[in-house]
Every structure is written in C-alpha cells, then in structure tokens.
Scaffold this motif. Structure first.
Motif, short mmCIF file in Angstrom:
data_model
loop_
_atom_site.label_atom_id
_atom_site.label_comp_id
_atom_site.label_asym_id
_atom_site.label_seq_id
_atom_site.Cartn_x
_atom_site.Cartn_y
_atom_site.Cartn_z
N LYS A 239 7.03 -23.06 -36.58
CA LYS A 239 5.87 -23.28 -37.45
C LYS A 239 5.29 -24.67 -37.25
O LYS A 239 4.07 -24.86 -37.23
N GLN B 274 5.34 -26.46 -34.49
CA GLN B 274 4.62 -26.48 -33.22
C GLN B 274 3.25 -25.82 -33.36
O GLN B 274 2.26 -26.30 -32.81
N TRP B 275 3.19 -24.71 -34.09
CA TRP B 275 1.91 -24.02 -34.31
C TRP B 275 0.95 -24.93 -35.07
O TRP B 275 -0.22 -25.07 -34.69
N GLU B 276 1.43 -25.57 -36.13
CA GLU B 276 0.57 -26.46 -36.91
C GLU B 276 0.11 -27.66 -36.08
O GLU B 276 -1.04 -28.10 -36.21
N LEU C 200 3.85 -17.21 -39.94
CA LEU C 200 3.61 -18.25 -38.93
C LEU C 200 2.13 -18.63 -38.88
O LEU C 200 1.77 -19.80 -38.79
N TYR C 201 1.23 -17.61 -38.93
CA TYR C 201 -0.20 -17.88 -38.91
C TYR C 201 -0.94 -16.69 -39.50
O TYR C 201 -0.36 -15.66 -39.81
#
Length: 106
Positions: free
Chosen positions: A2, A4-6, A92-93
């Motif tokens: 999470k 890394q995604w942000e 996650l998104y």
C-alpha cells in the motif's frame, strides 16, 4: 504494498478533483483513455460528441460513491462503474470507468 502504491500516486498521479454535491476533494490518481473502447467523435444534433471511456485508478481512502464529477483541468468526467481492489484484508486502490462530459460545471 500500500505504501508503494501511495508513493506512485504521489509522484506520478494526475491532480484531479472529486465533486460530491457542494464538496470538492483534491487528490492524485491515474486517468487513462481506454483506447479499445474510445471511438472517434460521433455526430449529434449539437455537433461532435465524445464517447470516450477512461480508466481511473485512485487512492484507497477515497471511495467514489456519491461522486457527481471527476475534474482534470478543464475536463469533466462522470463515474460509470467503480469498486475497491482488495489485496488480502485491505483495499489497495479504487478502480473506476469514467465517461467524459462536454463541460466542467462551475
């Protein structure tokens, strides 16, 4: 995962605004045309109309329920479908399919 995604959204996402009623929420997300489903403009009684669909990938914290408009600069989009994308026990998104509108509401 999470974090890394942000970090990717923060670094590379486009600045968008979500509108819900009278509220506006600025955020960063990915918005890309779906080429296979994006035909050329078609004639309508009011001129050429866009029929483009766009893929939205945005932050987990911003549910798209109740969003009336997604704004990118001078372009506006409406949410056709949306859902959270889960990895394990956490979102996650947010995934959505948007459709471009002709004008941005004031």
């Amino acid at each position: 995962m999470k974090k890394q995604w942000e970090a990717m959204l923060s670094a590379y996402g486009q600045p968008l605004t979500l509108r819900r009623g009278g509220e506006e929420t600025p955020l960063r997300a990915f918005l890309q045309p779906l080429r296979a489903q994006t035909p050329d403009p078609v004639p309508s009684p009011l001129g050429l109309a866009r029929e483009g669909k766009y893929l939205y990938l945005g932050p987990a914290a911003e549910d798209l329920a109740g969003v009336t408009e997604v704004v990118l600069g001078d372009r506006a989009f409406r949410v056709l479908r949306h859902r959270p994308v889960w990895v394990g026990a956490q979102v996650l998104y947010r995934w959505a399919i948007l459709e471009e509108w002709e004008e941005v509401a004031p």
